[in-house]
Design a protein around this motif. Structure first.
Motif, PDB file in Angstrom:
ATOM      1  N   ASP A 117       0.838  -1.175  -0.102  1.00 13.36           N
ATOM      2  CA  ASP A 117      -0.023   0.031  -0.205  1.00 13.36           C
ATOM      3  C   ASP A 117       0.754   1.264  -0.027  1.00 13.36           C
ATOM      4  O   ASP A 117       1.538   1.652   0.889  1.00 13.36           O
ATOM      5  CB  ASP A 117      -0.971   0.144   1.281  1.00 13.36           C
ATOM      6  CG  ASP A 117      -2.021  -0.997   1.083  1.00 13.36           C
ATOM      7  OD1 ASP A 117      -2.319  -1.538   0.231  1.00 13.36           O
ATOM      8  OD2 ASP A 117      -2.397  -1.546   2.444  1.00 13.36           O
ATOM      9  N   LEU A 118       0.703   2.004  -0.949  1.00 12.94           N
ATOM     10  CA  LEU A 118       1.438   3.269  -1.229  1.00 12.94           C
ATOM     11  C   LEU A 118       0.632   4.557  -1.170  1.00 12.94           C
ATOM     12  O   LEU A 118      -0.682   4.506  -1.553  1.00 12.94           O
ATOM     13  CB  LEU A 118       2.230   3.149  -2.356  1.00 12.94           C
ATOM     14  CG  LEU A 118       3.329   2.311  -2.641  1.00 12.94           C
ATOM     15  CD1 LEU A 118       3.991   2.520  -4.144  1.00 12.94           C
ATOM     16  CD2 LEU A 118       4.322   2.081  -1.538  1.00 12.94           C
ATOM     17  N   TYR A 119       0.996   5.496  -0.263  1.00 12.77           N
ATOM     18  CA  TYR A 119       0.269   6.771  -0.298  1.00 12.77           C
ATOM     19  C   TYR A 119       0.873   7.815  -0.950  1.00 12.77           C
ATOM     20  O   TYR A 119       2.121   8.151  -0.704  1.00 12.77           O
ATOM     21  CB  TYR A 119      -0.024   7.112   1.251  1.00 12.77           C
ATOM     22  CG  TYR A 119      -0.977   6.174   2.104  1.00 12.77           C
ATOM     23  CD1 TYR A 119      -2.339   6.371   2.303  1.00 12.77           C
ATOM     24  CD2 TYR A 119      -0.208   5.056   2.587  1.00 12.77           C
ATOM     25  CE1 TYR A 119      -3.035   5.116   2.937  1.00 12.77           C
ATOM     26  CE2 TYR A 119      -0.945   4.078   3.320  1.00 12.77           C
ATOM     27  CZ  TYR A 119      -2.360   4.187   3.283  1.00 12.77           C
ATOM     28  OH  TYR A 119      -3.037   3.276   4.117  1.00 12.77           O
ATOM     29  N   LEU A 120       0.165   8.449  -2.070  1.00 13.40           N
ATOM     30  CA  LEU A 120       0.813   9.624  -2.713  1.00 13.40           C
ATOM     31  C   LEU A 120       0.143  10.749  -2.793  1.00 13.40           C
ATOM     32  O   LEU A 120      -1.186  10.782  -2.867  1.00 13.40           O
ATOM     33  CB  LEU A 120       0.964   8.877  -4.324  1.00 13.40           C
ATOM     34  CG  LEU A 120       1.805   9.659  -5.199  1.00 13.40           C
ATOM     35  CD1 LEU A 120       2.999   9.641  -4.900  1.00 13.40           C
ATOM     36  CD2 LEU A 120       1.624   9.154  -6.455  1.00 13.40           C
ATOM     37  N   ASP A 121       0.498  11.688  -2.607  1.00 15.38           N
ATOM     38  CA  ASP A 121       0.169  13.229  -2.564  1.00 15.38           C
ATOM     39  C   ASP A 121      -0.339  13.596  -4.098  1.00 15.38           C
ATOM     40  O   ASP A 121       0.425  13.286  -5.056  1.00 15.38           O
ATOM     41  CB  ASP A 121       1.145  14.187  -2.331  1.00 15.38           C
ATOM     42  CG  ASP A 121       0.995  15.602  -2.134  1.00 15.38           C
ATOM     43  OD1 ASP A 121      -0.251  15.999  -2.533  1.00 15.38           O
ATOM     44  OD2 ASP A 121       1.228  16.309  -1.057  1.00 15.38           O
ATOM     45  N   CYS A 122      -1.725  13.890  -4.305  1.00 14.80           N
ATOM     46  CA  CYS A 122      -2.166  14.055  -5.476  1.00 14.80           C
ATOM     47  C   CYS A 122      -1.455  15.292  -6.213  1.00 14.80           C
ATOM     48  O   CYS A 122      -1.833  15.490  -7.412  1.00 14.80           O
ATOM     49  CB  CYS A 122      -3.657  14.053  -5.417  1.00 14.80           C
ATOM     50  SG  CYS A 122      -4.515  12.672  -5.172  1.00 14.80           S
ATOM     51  N   SER A 123      -0.734  16.018  -5.447  1.00 14.74           N
ATOM     52  CA  SER A 123      -0.038  17.264  -6.109  1.00 14.74           C
ATOM     53  C   SER A 123       1.089  16.814  -6.776  1.00 14.74           C
ATOM     54  O   SER A 123       1.767  17.781  -7.209  1.00 14.74           O
ATOM     55  CB  SER A 123      -0.087  18.426  -5.286  1.00 14.74           C
ATOM     56  OG  SER A 123       0.740  18.301  -4.163  1.00 14.74           O
ATOM     57  N   GLY A 124       1.622  15.657  -6.364  1.00 13.90           N
ATOM     58  CA  GLY A 124       2.842  15.069  -7.100  1.00 13.90           C
ATOM     59  C   GLY A 124       2.507  14.306  -8.488  1.00 13.90           C
ATOM     60  O   GLY A 124       1.617  14.439  -9.016  1.00 13.90           O
ATOM     61  N   ALA A 125       3.557  13.621  -8.793  1.00 13.46           N
ATOM     62  CA  ALA A 125       3.453  12.901 -10.170  1.00 13.46           C
ATOM     63  C   ALA A 125       2.560  11.843 -10.009  1.00 13.46           C
ATOM     64  O   ALA A 125       2.256  11.119  -8.784  1.00 13.46           O
ATOM     65  CB  ALA A 125       4.828  12.519 -10.588  1.00 13.46           C
ATOM     66  N   PRO A 126       2.042  11.417 -11.255  1.00 12.40           N
ATOM     67  CA  PRO A 126       1.108  10.151 -11.289  1.00 12.40           C
ATOM     68  C   PRO A 126       2.156   8.899 -10.963  1.00 12.40           C
ATOM     69  O   PRO A 126       3.291   8.777 -10.783  1.00 12.40           O
ATOM     70  CB  PRO A 126       0.844   9.946 -12.600  1.00 12.40           C
ATOM     71  CG  PRO A 126       1.144  11.281 -13.560  1.00 12.40           C
ATOM     72  CD  PRO A 126       2.161  11.730 -12.547  1.00 12.40           C
ATOM     73  N   ILE A 127       1.365   7.835 -10.350  1.00 16.40           N
ATOM     74  CA  ILE A 127       1.859   6.717 -10.008  1.00 16.40           C
ATOM     75  C   ILE A 127       2.517   5.849 -11.124  1.00 16.40           C
ATOM     76  O   ILE A 127       2.192   5.994 -12.239  1.00 16.40           O
ATOM     77  CB  ILE A 127       0.836   5.776  -9.161  1.00 16.40           C
ATOM     78  CG1 ILE A 127       1.449   4.679  -8.495  1.00 16.40           C
ATOM     79  CG2 ILE A 127      -0.030   5.162 -10.170  1.00 16.40           C
ATOM     80  CD1 ILE A 127       2.183   5.086  -7.249  1.00 16.40           C
ATOM     81  N   THR A 128       3.340   4.970 -10.787  1.00 16.44           N
ATOM     82  CA  THR A 128       4.254   4.323 -11.667  1.00 16.44           C
ATOM     83  C   THR A 128       4.411   3.020 -11.297  1.00 16.44           C
ATOM     84  O   THR A 128       4.270   2.660 -10.386  1.00 16.44           O
ATOM     85  CB  THR A 128       5.813   4.681 -12.002  1.00 16.44           C
ATOM     86  OG1 THR A 128       6.497   4.890 -10.796  1.00 16.44           O
ATOM     87  CG2 THR A 128       5.822   6.186 -12.876  1.00 16.44           C
ATOM     88  N   PRO A 129       4.720   1.898 -12.066  1.00 14.79           N
ATOM     89  CA  PRO A 129       4.824   0.352 -11.849  1.00 14.79           C
ATOM     90  C   PRO A 129       5.881   0.435 -10.544  1.00 14.79           C
ATOM     91  O   PRO A 129       6.762   1.382 -10.448  1.00 14.79           O
ATOM     92  CB  PRO A 129       5.177  -0.308 -12.639  1.00 14.79           C
ATOM     93  CG  PRO A 129       4.722   0.473 -13.985  1.00 14.79           C
ATOM     94  CD  PRO A 129       5.056   2.075 -13.702  1.00 14.79           C
TER      95      PRO A 129
END
Length: 485
Positions: free
Chosen positions: A45-57
């Motif tokens: 499970d990864l949490y990513l700030d939506c103001s950052g870059a899109p998720i990658t593999p």
């Protein structure tokens, strides 16, 4: 909340791999589920700030102490969930939806595979980069791992964390937060604060800013080793990295596995205060309890109540709990909106005591709700030649404080305080004379001035007048290294 305050929380993330990126990773956890036949479903499970870059593999790496090592590369997310801290009316204005309100997404990567039997597997992941924070120097990458023991046919599930998203908490106000960890197999868990890490690719502890350490990622922070309850008082706004390790043990004290939760607290200037509680306040059918603990006898039926309130009478409160998972067959009923009375009823069954039951209380402030979570400890009464009302162990500057309280004692000569590195190997630390034959409440207190560093366990042994002893409860505690009593 002032919009400028919210905007100031979004800090650029830089990574030192020769280029600048803006991944804004804000948290990570690896967990696993045993499907039988040494087949495991592993989740990242990864949490990513939506103001950052899109998720990658992403890639998961597997290695064990038996000489096996391999990787699973190019994993794509199997689910994507927005985990914004916003009230419902503001979700459309989140950065995940093209707006300006703070927002995050949870990405789950998953794979099912065979893991050959071994006494220790390590499952790991790393990436570059994490959010810029107040307590970690620069913006290094992020690393997460989980370990498991599947030797001898052991088929075990890792602890799982029920918290979601990035906790937003209030500056200059006390914070109570709990990850709501549950062990699906009912194993006993212990919790501790560990260093955040990155990988290059070898796992390496991050460098903390002056005044911050792995054990004190926020000044004054504490964690209850039994329940995972986190408490602190933030005085500066910004992002803070806190990493919790949850370890699970067999009933005999053998370590089965561990998972780490790398999470990020966002400390903000709030419009109000989060809900609070004074803990357990009432019990039925003679159940023994204190504010943060109750003692259950198998087969006994009882109810306990907790009251939650918000200083702003205009706010309403919602309360949730992991009680259904931790206490099979229990019921939780709620009454009122502010204050809220939560009534927990249970017919006690055999369990791996001690265990923690978590409650989360959230008000309806907008655009960001105020939330607090609290934990109480369930203890077993099976050891009773006395009516034991509480058994608490706490690390302090002068050593480790061991406190216990009895409601009545019959034919009791002494209490023996024992300490061990493992849950099934103890040595005697002190013998404390008992009050003997009282029918009134009595409190006892002992300070272990030569405690062990790191994780240790304390046990109470009750000695009767006839010389026969009964084993009492076991409680873990954590003492940072380098702290002199």
């Amino acid at each position: 909340m002032n919009p400028a305050t919210r905007t100031a929380l979004f800090l650029s993330a830089a990574c030192f791999a020769g280029v600048l990126r803006a991944d804004h990773f804000s948290g990570a956890t690896i967990t696993y589920e045993c499907l039988g036949g040494n087949q495991y479903q592993v989740s990242l499970d990864l949490y990513l700030d939506c103001s950052g870059a899109p998720i990658t593999p992403h890639t998961l790496t597997f290695s064990n102490d038996c000489g096996v090592s391999f990787s699973l590369a190019n994993l794509a997310p199997v689910s994507i969930t927005e985990v914004s801290p916003l009230c419902p009316s503001q979700l459309a204005n989140s950065t995940c939806n093209g707006g300006t309100q703070p927002s995050f997404k949870k990405y789950r990567f998953q794979s099912t595979l065979f893991l050959s039997p071994c006494n220790k597997w390590t499952i790991s992941w790393y990436t570059c980069c994490r959010n810029t924070t107040q307590n970690v120097q620069f913006a290094p990458g992020m690393y997460a791992e989980a370990t498991l023991n599947n030797a001898g046919g052991l088929c075990d599930n890792s602890p799982v964390f029920n918290d979601v998203g990035i906790p937003y908490v209030c500056v200059n106000q006390p914070v109570s937060y709990n990850l709501g960890a549950v062990d699906p197999d009912g194993n006993q868990m212990s919790f501790s604060l560990i260093s955040a890490r990155y990988a290059s690719p070898v796992p390496t502890p991050v460098s903390y800013q002056g005044g911050f350490t792995a054990a004190q990622p926020i000044p004054g922070i504490t964690i209850n080793p039994i329940t995972g309850q986190i408490n602190f008082f933030p005085t500066v706004t910004g992002y803070y990295v806190v990493v919790v390790e949850a370890r699970s043990f067999t009933s005999g004290g053998t370590l089965i596995g561990a998972v780490m939760r790398d999470l990020m607290f966002a400390v903000i200037a709030c419009d109000g205060a989060p809900p609070t509680t004074s803990g357990l306040s009432n019990g039925t059918n003679g159940v023994s309890f204190s504010a943060a603990q109750f003692i259950a006898c198998e087969g006994s039926s009882f109810c306990l109540t907790m009251n939650f309130s918000d200083a702003n009478p205009a706010q309403s409160i919602t309360v949730s709990s992991n009680a259904a998972s931790m206490l099979p067959g229990s019921t939780l009923s709620l009454s009122g909106t502010n204050p809220v009375t939560a009534t927990l009823c249970w017919t006690a069954t055999s369990a791996s005591y001690p265990l923690g039951v978590t409650f989360q209380a959230t008000d309806n402030a907008c655009p960001i709700a105020n939330s607090s979570s609290f934990a109480i400890t369930a203890m077993d009464c099976a050891y009773l030649p006395v009516e034991l009302l509480a058994f608490e162990v706490e690390a302090a500057a002068e050593g480790v404080l061991v406190n216990w309280r009895t409601g009545s004692e019959a034919g009791t000569r002494a209490f023996v305080v024992e300490r061990g590195r493992e849950e099934d190997v103890f040595i005697t630390v002190e013998e404390v004379p008992a009050d003997g034959g009282t029918a009134e409440a009595h409190e006892y207190r002992f300070i272990d001035q030569e405690p062990l560093e790191g994780l240790s366990f304390y046990r109470l042994r009750v000695i009767g007048d006839d010389g026969i002893d009964e084993l009492g409860p076991v409680a873990p505690t954590w003492r940072p290294s380098g702290v002199a009593p």
